[in-house]
Design a protein around this motif. Structure first.
Motif, PDB file in Angstrom:
ATOM      1  N   ASP A  48       0.845  -1.198   0.000  1.00 44.02           N
ATOM      2  CA  ASP A  48       0.000   0.000   0.000  1.00 44.02           C
ATOM      3  C   ASP A  48       0.877   1.242   0.000  1.00 44.02           C
ATOM      4  O   ASP A  48       1.917   1.284   0.674  1.00 44.02           O
ATOM      5  CB  ASP A  48      -0.919   0.017   1.225  1.00 44.02           C
ATOM      6  CG  ASP A  48      -1.868  -1.172   1.253  1.00 44.02           C
ATOM      7  OD1 ASP A  48      -2.158  -1.716   0.168  1.00 44.02           O
ATOM      8  OD2 ASP A  48      -2.305  -1.549   2.366  1.00 44.02           O
ATOM      9  N   VAL A  49       0.443   2.243  -0.748  1.00 42.21           N
ATOM     10  CA  VAL A  49       1.174   3.507  -0.849  1.00 42.21           C
ATOM     11  C   VAL A  49       0.287   4.633  -0.353  1.00 42.21           C
ATOM     12  O   VAL A  49      -0.855   4.782  -0.802  1.00 42.21           O
ATOM     13  CB  VAL A  49       1.620   3.779  -2.300  1.00 42.21           C
ATOM     14  CG1 VAL A  49       2.291   5.147  -2.395  1.00 42.21           C
ATOM     15  CG2 VAL A  49       2.564   2.689  -2.785  1.00 42.21           C
ATOM     16  N   ASP A  50       0.807   5.419   0.579  1.00 41.51           N
ATOM     17  CA  ASP A  50       0.102   6.597   1.105  1.00 41.51           C
ATOM     18  C   ASP A  50       0.960   7.815   0.818  1.00 41.51           C
ATOM     19  O   ASP A  50       1.880   8.143   1.573  1.00 41.51           O
ATOM     20  CB  ASP A  50      -0.138   6.440   2.606  1.00 41.51           C
ATOM     21  CG  ASP A  50      -0.979   7.586   3.180  1.00 41.51           C
ATOM     22  OD1 ASP A  50      -1.499   8.388   2.377  1.00 41.51           O
ATOM     23  OD2 ASP A  50      -1.114   7.663   4.413  1.00 41.51           O
ATOM     24  N   LEU A  51       0.684   8.463  -0.307  1.00 40.15           N
ATOM     25  CA  LEU A  51       1.451   9.655  -0.665  1.00 40.15           C
ATOM     26  C   LEU A  51       1.224  10.765   0.353  1.00 40.15           C
ATOM     27  O   LEU A  51       0.121  10.917   0.888  1.00 40.15           O
ATOM     28  CB  LEU A  51       1.052  10.156  -2.054  1.00 40.15           C
ATOM     29  CG  LEU A  51       1.535   9.366  -3.264  1.00 40.15           C
ATOM     30  CD1 LEU A  51       1.128  10.073  -4.537  1.00 40.15           C
ATOM     31  CD2 LEU A  51       3.042   9.178  -3.238  1.00 40.15           C
ATOM     32  N   GLY A  52       2.241  11.543   0.594  1.00 40.62           N
ATOM     33  CA  GLY A  52       2.124  12.639   1.545  1.00 40.62           C
ATOM     34  C   GLY A  52       1.176  13.719   1.048  1.00 40.62           C
ATOM     35  O   GLY A  52       1.211  14.116  -0.121  1.00 40.62           O
ATOM     36  N   ASP A  53       0.303  14.183   1.929  1.00 40.78           N
ATOM     37  CA  ASP A  53      -0.586  15.293   1.582  1.00 40.78           C
ATOM     38  C   ASP A  53       0.236  16.572   1.435  1.00 40.78           C
ATOM     39  O   ASP A  53       1.385  16.658   1.888  1.00 40.78           O
ATOM     40  CB  ASP A  53      -1.656  15.476   2.653  1.00 40.78           C
ATOM     41  CG  ASP A  53      -2.520  14.230   2.814  1.00 40.78           C
ATOM     42  OD1 ASP A  53      -2.566  13.415   1.869  1.00 40.78           O
ATOM     43  OD2 ASP A  53      -3.131  14.072   3.895  1.00 40.78           O
ATOM     44  N   SER A  54      -0.363  17.576   0.814  1.00 40.41           N
ATOM     45  CA  SER A  54       0.371  18.821   0.583  1.00 40.41           C
ATOM     46  C   SER A  54      -0.520  20.021   0.863  1.00 40.41           C
ATOM     47  O   SER A  54      -1.749  19.958   0.752  1.00 40.41           O
ATOM     48  CB  SER A  54       0.892  18.886  -0.855  1.00 40.41           C
ATOM     49  OG  SER A  54      -0.177  18.902  -1.784  1.00 40.41           O
ATOM     50  N   ILE A  55       0.112  21.113   1.234  1.00 40.08           N
ATOM     51  CA  ILE A  55      -0.572  22.386   1.451  1.00 40.08           C
ATOM     52  C   ILE A  55       0.079  23.423   0.547  1.00 40.08           C
ATOM     53  O   ILE A  55       1.308  23.444   0.407  1.00 40.08           O
ATOM     54  CB  ILE A  55      -0.520  22.816   2.933  1.00 40.08           C
ATOM     55  CG1 ILE A  55      -1.325  24.102   3.140  1.00 40.08           C
ATOM     56  CG2 ILE A  55       0.900  22.961   3.425  1.00 40.08           C
ATOM     57  CD1 ILE A  55      -1.517  24.467   4.602  1.00 40.08           C
ATOM     58  N   GLN A  56      -0.765  24.226  -0.115  1.00 36.32           N
ATOM     59  CA  GLN A  56      -0.266  25.213  -1.066  1.00 36.32           C
ATOM     60  C   GLN A  56      -0.712  26.609  -0.633  1.00 36.32           C
ATOM     61  O   GLN A  56      -1.832  26.794  -0.159  1.00 36.32           O
ATOM     62  CB  GLN A  56      -0.791  24.934  -2.480  1.00 36.32           C
ATOM     63  CG  GLN A  56      -0.567  23.513  -2.971  1.00 36.32           C
ATOM     64  CD  GLN A  56      -1.720  22.584  -2.647  1.00 36.32           C
ATOM     65  OE1 GLN A  56      -2.847  23.023  -2.491  1.00 36.32           O
ATOM     66  NE2 GLN A  56      -1.425  21.298  -2.535  1.00 36.32           N
ATOM     67  N   VAL A  57       0.178  27.574  -0.831  1.00 32.40           N
ATOM     68  CA  VAL A  57      -0.147  28.975  -0.549  1.00 32.40           C
ATOM     69  C   VAL A  57       0.465  29.830  -1.651  1.00 32.40           C
ATOM     70  O   VAL A  57       1.539  29.504  -2.183  1.00 32.40           O
ATOM     71  CB  VAL A  57       0.383  29.406   0.839  1.00 32.40           C
ATOM     72  CG1 VAL A  57       1.891  29.307   0.900  1.00 32.40           C
ATOM     73  CG2 VAL A  57      -0.080  30.808   1.185  1.00 32.40           C
ATOM     74  N   GLY A  58      -0.236  30.872  -2.036  1.00 32.55           N
ATOM     75  CA  GLY A  58       0.269  31.753  -3.073  1.00 32.55           C
ATOM     76  C   GLY A  58      -0.283  33.155  -2.916  1.00 32.55           C
ATOM     77  O   GLY A  58      -1.359  33.357  -2.349  1.00 32.55           O
ATOM     78  N   PHE A  59       0.446  34.146  -3.425  1.00 32.37           N
ATOM     79  CA  PHE A  59      -0.009  35.534  -3.376  1.00 32.37           C
ATOM     80  C   PHE A  59       0.736  36.320  -4.442  1.00 32.37           C
ATOM     81  O   PHE A  59       1.810  35.906  -4.919  1.00 32.37           O
ATOM     82  CB  PHE A  59       0.230  36.156  -1.993  1.00 32.37           C
ATOM     83  CG  PHE A  59       1.662  36.078  -1.530  1.00 32.37           C
ATOM     84  CD1 PHE A  59       2.571  37.075  -1.856  1.00 32.37           C
ATOM     85  CD2 PHE A  59       2.102  35.003  -0.773  1.00 32.37           C
ATOM     86  CE1 PHE A  59       3.894  37.006  -1.429  1.00 32.37           C
ATOM     87  CE2 PHE A  59       3.420  34.913  -0.354  1.00 32.37           C
ATOM     88  CZ  PHE A  59       4.318  35.920  -0.677  1.00 32.37           C
ATOM     89  N   GLY A  60       0.137  37.451  -4.840  1.00 32.56           N
ATOM     90  CA  GLY A  60       0.785  38.260  -5.852  1.00 32.56           C
ATOM     91  C   GLY A  60      -0.042  39.477  -6.211  1.00 32.56           C
ATOM     92  O   GLY A  60      -1.059  39.788  -5.584  1.00 32.56           O
ATOM     93  N   THR A  61       0.398  40.174  -7.247  1.00 27.82           N
ATOM     94  CA  THR A  61      -0.294  41.356  -7.719  1.00 27.82           C
ATOM     95  C   THR A  61      -0.224  41.404  -9.232  1.00 27.82           C
ATOM     96  O   THR A  61       0.696  40.839  -9.846  1.00 27.82           O
ATOM     97  CB  THR A  61       0.340  42.638  -7.124  1.00 27.82           C
ATOM     98  OG1 THR A  61      -0.406  43.776  -7.542  1.00 27.82           O
ATOM     99  CG2 THR A  61       1.777  42.799  -7.583  1.00 27.82           C
ATOM    100  N   ALA A  62      -1.208  42.049  -9.850  1.00 30.09           N
ATOM    101  CA  ALA A  62      -1.271  42.182 -11.302  1.00 30.09           C
ATOM    102  C   ALA A  62      -1.645  43.608 -11.651  1.00 30.09           C
ATOM    103  O   ALA A  62      -2.289  44.318 -10.862  1.00 30.09           O
ATOM    104  CB  ALA A  62      -2.283  41.201 -11.893  1.00 30.09           C
TER     105      ALA A  62
END
Length: 356
Positions: free
Chosen positions: A261-275
């Motif tokens: 059995d394979v349990d891939l690691g969960d991930s958290i994403q964050v991003g910010f910017g301006t246009a």
């Protein structure tokens, strides 16, 4: 007296005309149709719409097709020591410098449909071409000879679908808030059970094929915010990806099947910017995105262990721009520069959204 009254009436009439003209010029956001009746507000400029589509979500009740191509390159070098340290000062054995160059080209077909000004569905179908070159000093056990092997693969990637909902519309004091939920299907080639091979007269062992997907189902959720601060647009997002544990008939690169059995690691994403909307058709965006991936776990023969070096921190600085060819077609470019060891050194993307 009649002449005076006529003069006063004329002044009143010209004053009313002047007020009417001033009122029309002071309301550029209002459009008219038919016999002059006000029916709706004018749409934002095409450059602003492109920013909303790329950095947030554009709910416009239209179907759009967005073909894209992404190229990423990474180069990794690793010092390999095969031996032991004698007398705490002398190293006996082999000293190798191994290098891996990875080229990944992904052709995506993105399709979006806005059901209303609050709900939108998106589907992404990727086709992945990977080419990896493995290099090592020490061919035929010689420190003066270098061995090199290239492995490539082309196949369908993991298909994903995302449903986005506008929770709160933007106001003068509040940003536009959108929540999204999605799913990723394991339609690509999984990385488990891939065999290894060794070329003749070399010390280099390479995989027989390369993966184009993760091999497991995944669920994603995110929230994004966008606020217009004329002439700039600021945005940010926070997301989480949960990978479902999956069973495979073979998870080992050695000969013979080794189920697990394979349990891939969960991930958290964050991003910010301006246009910035530079004019009616051209916009420029600067942003930073970061993803933290937890360690993966494998279960085999009743025992569970963490996969060493499977966690990662991927930080990327992005420079993007959009140019509207016409009211229904735009060109989108993005340059990503990796700022962490786990990120690709460089990533270049071209997209061309078509609205139908």
């Amino acid at each position: 007296m009649n002449n005076n009254m006529s003069a006063q009436e004329a002044r009143v009439k010209w004053s009313l005309v002047a007020i009417g003209i001033a009122g029309l010029s002071a309301t550029p956001a209002v459009a008219q149709e038919g016999d002059g009746g006000v029916v709706r507000e004018a749409r934002p400029s095409k450059s602003v719409e492109d920013v909303l589509r790329e950095e947030h979500t554009l709910f416009d009740n239209r179907f759009s097709i967005e073909p894209s191509i992404n190229y990423s390159y990474s180069d990794r070098s690793k010092l390999a020591l095969r031996g032991f340290l004698a007398l705490d000062a002398i190293f006996l054995g082999e000293l190798n410098l191994d290098g891996v160059e990875t080229h990944i080209t992904t052709f995506d077909l993105n399709m979006r449909y806005g059901f209303s000004n609050r709900l939108e569905l998106g589907v992404t179908i990727p086709f992945v071409y990977r080419s990896t070159t493995y290099q090592s000093i020490g061919d035929d056990l010689s420190t003066e000879r270098e061995s090199e092997v290239n492995v490539d693969e082309a196949a369908l990637g993991d298909i994903s679908a995302t449903l986005s909902y506008r929770l709160l519309p933007e106001t003068p004091t509040r940003p536009d808030v959108v929540i999204s939920a999605g799913v990723r299907a394991p339609t690509g080639k999984d990385p488990y059970g891939i065999g290894l091979r060794e070329d003749d007269n070399t010390n280099l062992i390479v995989p027989t094929e390369l993966p184009t997907g993760n091999g497991v189902w995944a669920a994603t959720t995110s929230v994004s915010l966008l606020k217009t601060l004329d002439p700039a647009i600021v945005f940010g997002s926070l997301g989480y990806t949960y990978n479902f544990e999956e069973s495979f008939d073979d998870i080992s690169a050695s000969s013979g099947d080794q189920p697990g059995d394979v349990d891939l690691g969960d991930s958290i994403q964050v991003g910010f910017g301006t246009a910035f909307a530079l004019n009616e058709r051209l916009s420029l965006a600067l942003s930073y995105s970061h993803e933290h991936i937890r360690k993966s776990e494998i279960t085999s023969n009743g025992s569970t262990s963490k996969v060493i070096d499977s966690d990662a921190n991927v930080g990327v600085f992005n420079i993007g721009g959009t140019y509207a060819l016409n009211d229904s077609t735009s060109i989108v470019t993005n340059l990503g520069i990796g700022l962490t060891d786990d990120a690709s050194d460089i990533s270049l993307t071209f997209r061309m959204p078509f609205q139908l």
